[in-house]
Design a protein around this motif. Structure first.
Motif, PDB file in Angstrom:
ATOM      1  N   TYR A 270       0.853  -1.185   0.000  1.00  0.00           N
ATOM      2  CA  TYR A 270       0.000   0.000   0.000  1.00  0.00           C
ATOM      3  C   TYR A 270       0.894   1.243   0.000  1.00  0.00           C
ATOM      4  CZ  TYR A 270      -3.268  -3.484   1.936  1.00  0.00           C
ATOM      5  OH  TYR A 270      -4.026  -4.615   2.159  1.00  0.00           O
ATOM      6  N   THR A 272       1.579   4.827   1.334  1.00  0.00           N
ATOM      7  CA  THR A 272       1.188   5.486   2.581  1.00  0.00           C
ATOM      8  C   THR A 272       1.891   6.843   2.716  1.00  0.00           C
ATOM      9  OG1 THR A 272       2.894   4.146   3.687  1.00  0.00           O
ATOM     10  CG2 THR A 272       0.613   3.347   3.774  1.00  0.00           C
ATOM     11  N   TYR A 421      -5.881   3.425   5.281  1.00  0.00           N
ATOM     12  CA  TYR A 421      -4.834   3.094   4.316  1.00  0.00           C
ATOM     13  C   TYR A 421      -4.811   1.640   3.847  1.00  0.00           C
ATOM     14  CZ  TYR A 421      -3.012   7.557   5.977  1.00  0.00           C
ATOM     15  OH  TYR A 421      -2.877   8.875   6.325  1.00  0.00           O
TER      16      TYR A 421
END
Length: 437
Positions: A270, A272, A421
């Motif tokens: 992911y 971030t 997130y």
């Protein structure tokens, strides 16, 4: 009553430790823009002199990647006053040690000497900054060194190119897209003048932070710094306006192959926030909750109890402009990616829905307190931390105050970060597989 006395004694003891961990320093700028940080500690007769340049892989141009890491090697070739091949001889013959390292955001060089050779370390780093020898011979020599490093560390190493695959798929516009070591084709194609121009552009005092830590006399050190660095002309440092990546809104799955592995690896990653945002700290704490040690949630479930994975990890890679939060898993036997992904997603869902227990929260706080107490246990480590906090975080005093950020993180912060997130539509999935025969 006895319990209260012990508890109070422990609090007092921890207060003493926290006080002892305070790193005192002084910082100022020379007229040419060089940022200077001084830390005096006369308990041991050693001094580390380090220079961190605000240049990393992200400062390179597409088609000319790998320059910052290449310079990590190239700038040991020699200077106007240090002959080629003499750098390491000078250091070792004077009882010192030295090294350098590069990442996406910065490059750091340092020497650690007995304190009676502090002046030598200051002179050598000023030589590197003032007039490094960027010659065709040096470039050709270090090309071969970097090629061999890439072969050993990445191309011939199991899972060696895994993180590169993550980067190039997680970032499409921002220059975090490529690895720090860069492309050998780019380095081969570059002309000597391009290396010389890169040096002139980035290795200038107003793009650098000088740190001197250890057994120093502050007044004398300032005089030497003025003597060796004060006359180095400043350069023109352009603002760092890197393109921003569009938010990830649809899950993306990719497959890559590695001839050096027999067991597949599965990565979920992911994008971030950068390291100056509080959520970056929250995500670091969250990753520790998930996989920080054998008693952590993912290890205990997937490795220890259910025997579905040989290895599992969650980590938060902190960078200046963005971060990378990723899960990594090696399956046990015939365990499929879908099964591992399902179990990891289930733990994420728990984090998004419920607060972690008070017991787990206190355990996390204790882990980060312990890290704080044990950090900066050497002069060399303190020097690196001072430079890093200054250059990468914009706040040198985080060396003393970063623990307060972690102390201020709540269970609600952890839940909110997971919800914000770590959603399926915000990620890439990498299937990193053995190369087909």
């Amino acid at each position: 009553m006895k319990k209260r006395i012990i508890s109070a004694a422990m609090i007092a003891f921890l207060g003493v430790i926290a006080s002892a961990q305070q790193i005192k320093f002084e910082e100022y700028n020379l007229p040419n823009g060089l940022h200077v940080i001084l830390h005096q500690d006369n308990t041991a007769p050693v001094v580390t002199t380090g220079v961190m340049y605000n240049v990393g892989a992200k400062d390179e141009e597409k088609g000319r990647t790998g320059f910052a890491h290449f310079f990590e090697h190239l700038l040991f070739e020699g200077t106007a006053n240090i002959k080629r091949g003499e750098w390491f001889k000078i250091v070792s013959s004077n009882g010192g040690a030295n090294n350098a390292n590069t990442n996406n955001d910065r490059t750091y060089y340092y020497e650690t000497f007995p304190s009676n050779n502090e002046q030598l370390g200051l002179w050598m780093e000023s030589e590197r900054m003032r007039k490094s020898d960027i010659s065709q011979l040096g470039v050709d020599t270090q090309r071969e060194v970097v090629k061999e490093e890439k072969r050993l560390r990445m191309d011939n190493q199991p899972y060696g190119n895994l993180f590169t695959e993550v980067q190039k798929n997680l970032f499409t516009k921002h220059p975090y897209h490529w690895s720090t070591i860069g492309s050998m084709d780019d380095l081969n194609a570059a002309k000597l003048v391009e290396f010389q121009n890169f040096y002139k552009k980035f290795y200038v005092p107003n793009n650098a932070t000088l740190v001197v830590a250890g057994d120093i006399d502050v007044a004398q050190t300032k005089k030497w710094i003025e003597t060796y660095y004060g006359s180095i002309p400043q350069g023109t440092v352009a603002p760092k306006n890197f393109p921003k990546d569009d938010p990830i809104t649809v899950q993306k799955e990719i497959t890559a192959y590695d001839p050096n592995i027999q067991i597949p690896a599965y990565v979920t990653a992911y994008r971030t926030p950068g390291n100056q945002e509080k959520d970056s700290y929250v995500l670091t704490m969250l990753s520790t909750y998930l996989s920080g040690g054998k008693s952590s949630v993912l290890y205990k479930k997937l490795v220890d109890e259910e025997k579905k994975a040989l290895q599992v990890a969650a980590f938060n890679q902190t960078l200046v402009d963005y971060g990378i939060f990723a899960f990594f898993a090696l399956p046990m036997g015939e365990t499929s990616r879908a099964v591992l992904q399902g179990d990891i997603d289930a733990e994420i869902k728990k984090l998004q829905t419920n607060l972690i227990s008070e017991e787990d929260y206190q355990k996390l706080q204790n882990q980060f307190e312990n890290q704080f107490v044990n950090s900066n246990s050497s002069i060399q480590g303190i020097a690196s931390s001072l430079a890093s906090y200054s250059v990468m975080n914009g706040n040198t005093n985080l060396i003393n105050k970063e623990i307060d950020i972690y102390r201020g993180i709540t269970r609600e912060d952890i839940r909110n970060a997971a919800k914000k997130y770590l959603n399926p539509n915000q990620r890439i999935i990498l299937n990193y597989l053995p190369e087909k025969k």
